[in-house]
Design an enzyme around this catalytic site. Structure first.
Site, PDB file in Angstrom:
ATOM      1  N   HIS A 182       0.805  -1.255   0.059  1.00 25.60           N
ATOM      2  CA  HIS A 182      -0.173   0.023   0.020  1.00 25.60           C
ATOM      3  C   HIS A 182       0.878   1.187   0.108  1.00 25.60           C
ATOM      4  CE1 HIS A 182       0.493  -0.126   4.583  1.00 25.60           C
ATOM      5  NE2 HIS A 182       0.032   1.295   4.270  1.00 25.60           N
ATOM      6  N   HIS A 244       7.562  -2.599   2.267  1.00 25.50           N
ATOM      7  CA  HIS A 244       7.376  -0.970   2.220  1.00 25.50           C
ATOM      8  C   HIS A 244       8.766  -0.151   1.973  1.00 25.50           C
ATOM      9  CE1 HIS A 244       3.373  -1.847   3.188  1.00 25.50           C
ATOM     10  NE2 HIS A 244       3.465  -1.691   4.542  1.00 25.50           N
TER      11      HIS A 244
HETATM   12  C1  BG6 Z   1       1.269  -2.223   7.572  1.00 27.16           C
HETATM   13  C2  BG6 Z   1       1.927  -2.963   8.635  1.00 27.16           C
HETATM   14  O1  BG6 Z   1       1.784  -2.879   6.125  1.00 27.16           O
HETATM   15  O2  BG6 Z   1       1.376  -0.818   7.586  1.00 27.16           O
HETATM   16  C3  BG6 Z   1       1.563  -2.232   9.781  1.00 27.16           C
HETATM   17  O3  BG6 Z   1       1.607  -4.316   8.668  1.00 27.16           O
HETATM   18  C4  BG6 Z   1       1.822  -1.000   9.881  1.00 27.16           C
HETATM   19  O4  BG6 Z   1       2.294  -2.974  10.955  1.00 27.16           O
HETATM   20  C5  BG6 Z   1       1.240  -0.313   8.604  1.00 27.16           C
HETATM   21  O5  BG6 Z   1       1.110  -0.344  10.957  1.00 27.16           O
HETATM   22  C6  BG6 Z   1       1.495   1.141   8.375  1.00 27.16           C
HETATM   23  O6  BG6 Z   1       0.816   1.676   7.341  1.00 27.16           O
HETATM   24  P1  BG6 Z   1       0.493   3.289   7.102  1.00 27.16           P
HETATM   25  O7  BG6 Z   1       0.028   3.368   6.160  1.00 27.16           O
HETATM   26  O8  BG6 Z   1      -0.123   3.585   8.515  1.00 27.16           O
HETATM   27  O9  BG6 Z   1       2.079   3.929   7.361  1.00 27.16           O
END
Ligand code: BG6
Length: 491
Positions: A182, A244
């Protein structure tokens, strides 16, 4: 706007679905990006009827949608909402699913186009894709498409990632598999591409002649938030760095693709991941920690080992930092430091390029003491924008130079707020537009970087160093950079 289709979500009672997927679907509908002929089917173990599921969608939209609630948009979405109860190994449930989809194909005119979103633990992928194949729901042909969407973790190491890929790819062709990371759906991450390749100003200094080190930070203030079952045994490196942060690194370090179609973009990212080496000395170039009790936002919070569902002897890390060297002509000699952690002082994700000092400074040492390091910081979230840090003369002094910032803020320059990552990614799945979805090769290369680190940590049998909640992490993280002559930025 997407064409007519049905989106089936497996694992629809989970957190991701409630907090992100349902609101994103509504927001897309509200922005006029979903067709009138859209159907949404939930599949889960819960003994629910259509209206129970519809109520869950409604509640999560009310709670988490980004755009205002509009009754007419909701009513249109509601007409296409169905629920199928069942286990993943239950043939009957999949027969019902097929009938439900066929009914929607007729009533909503979806043309037989279907996307299957597996928001479920990877252990169930085998069952679900097998069922889709057996029940004839996985085939695409020139007239209609069938796509599968999978969520990380794509395995827990290289070998399991290969097994998972094997499971999915025996049923779906590569162009029908959409792997969600994402972070790639975030506006500010896509802006990295625009910033680098639409401007003439920065690319000339984007290399080892000028950059001393790159620091990619994803800090969270939250703890594990009731996700013990998922998180324990996975840890920060697998949860965030493998996907990520290595993707952010790839976008930061890659060469200019000849175009932004999926093949070209993925090729450039892959080249970076292939040139990136795991840390040579893992004890020296990595750090891991685990949050202890402390203070967060004025509240006392408990340590990781006292969280519900966590074994008191768990060695899972909630802080991970690694140094990665990208061995190519542009980046040789520039360390990329990737760090992520839970229970830090605040939520912030940023990519910072620190620049070398000018080779000659025609000032006295005292003049430039407060100058700091020239830096360019891509602020991914939550305060979206770009910062440049440089030295400026302090007014009314002879020649004292102090560090100042120049800021670009999305909020100040654009009136529209950034869409949620899942809006963009779900829309791209329905449009069949793949550039923002990593391919299996990238997943493999990322595990090749991380596997030696994870194995070393595991074999060491030691406990990660504790750090108080609400602080910037363990001492070993600071020492890791100090050994190389650097310090972490305080975002
Ligand atoms: C997810 C992780 O992919 O990303 C989580 O599994 C994390 O542990 C989350 O909290 C954070 O996403 P964002 O978009 O809030 O930075």
């Amino acid at each position: 706007m997407a064409g007519p289709c049905v989106l089936v979500i497996f694992g629809v009672t989970g957190d991701l679905s409630r907090k992100k997927l349902m609101p994103a679907i509504y927001d897309l509908a509200n922005r006029g990006l979903l067709p009138p002929g859209f159907g949404l089917v939930g599949f889960a173990r819960r003994d629910w009827a259509d209206q129970d599921f519809a109520k869950q969608v409604h509640d999560s939209v009310k709670e988490n949608a980004r755009t205002p609630f509009r009754e007419e948009v909701w009513q249109q979405l509601l007409e296409g909402i169905r629920f199928v109860p069942g286990e993943f190994n239950d043939d009957n449930a999949f027969r019902t699913l097929k009938r439900t989809i066929q009914e929607l194909d007729e009533s909503r005119g979806t043309g037989g186009n279907h996307a299957f979103y597996l928001s479920i633990p990877p252990g169930f992928f085998d069952d679900v894709v097998g069922q889709l194949r057996r029940h004839g729901m996985a085939e695409s042909n020139g007239r209609q498409w069938s796509r599968v969407v999978i969520e990380k973790p794509f395995g827990h190491d290289l070998e399991s990632a290969r097994e998972l890929n094997q499971i999915v790819s025996t049923v779906f062709a590569p162009e029908s598999v959409f792997r969600i990371d994402h972070y790639l759906g975030k506006e500010t991450v896509q802006n990295l591409i625009a910033f680098r390749f639409a401007n003439a100003l920065y690319e000339p200094v984007w290399n080892n002649h000028y950059v001393s080190d790159v620091q990619i930070t994803m800090a969270e203030d939250i703890g594990i938030e009731g996700r013990a079952g998922y998180y324990d045994g996975i840890g920060a490196a697998r949860d965030v760095i493998q996907n990520h942060l290595l993707q952010l690194m790839a976008l930061t370090a890659m060469e200019e693709p000849t175009s932004f179609d999926a093949a070209q973009l993925r090729t450039e990212k892959q080249k970076v991941l292939a040139a990136a080496k795991p840390p040579a000395d893992i004890d020296v170039h990595t750090a891991r920690g685990q949050y202890a009790a402390g203070w967060q936002g004025g509240e006392q919070v408990r340590g990781y080992l006292d969280e519900e569902g966590i074994s008191p002897s768990s060695t899972t890390e909630t802080y991970a930092a690694i140094r990665v060297d990208v061995d190519n002509r542009r980046w040789a000699g520039v360390p990329f430091y990737l760090r992520t952690a839970k229970r830090m002082p605040r939520r912030v994700t940023e990519i910072a390029l620190n620049f070398k000092r000018a080779l000659h400074l025609p000032f006295t040492h005292a003049d430039t003491e407060g100058m700091g390091t020239n830096a360019l910081v891509m602020r991914i979230q939550p305060d979206e924008g770009i910062t440049m840090r440089f030295g400026a003369k302090v007014p009314s002094t002879q020649m004292e130079i102090r560090e100042v910032s120049m800021n670009f803020n999305y909020g100040g320059s654009f009136t529209e707020s950034s869409p949620e990552a899942y809006e963009r990614l779900i829309l791209d799945v329905l449009l069949g537009d793949p550039p923002l979805f990593p391919q299996h090769e990238e997943v493999e290369l990322s595990w090749q970087i991380l596997d030696p680190v994870l194995n070393h940590w595991e074999e060491s049998g030691t406990q990660p160093e504790q750090y108080a909640s609400g602080t910037w992490g363990p001492k070993c993280g600071v020492e890791m950079l100090a050994r190389d002559g650097f310090v972490w930025r305080r975002p």
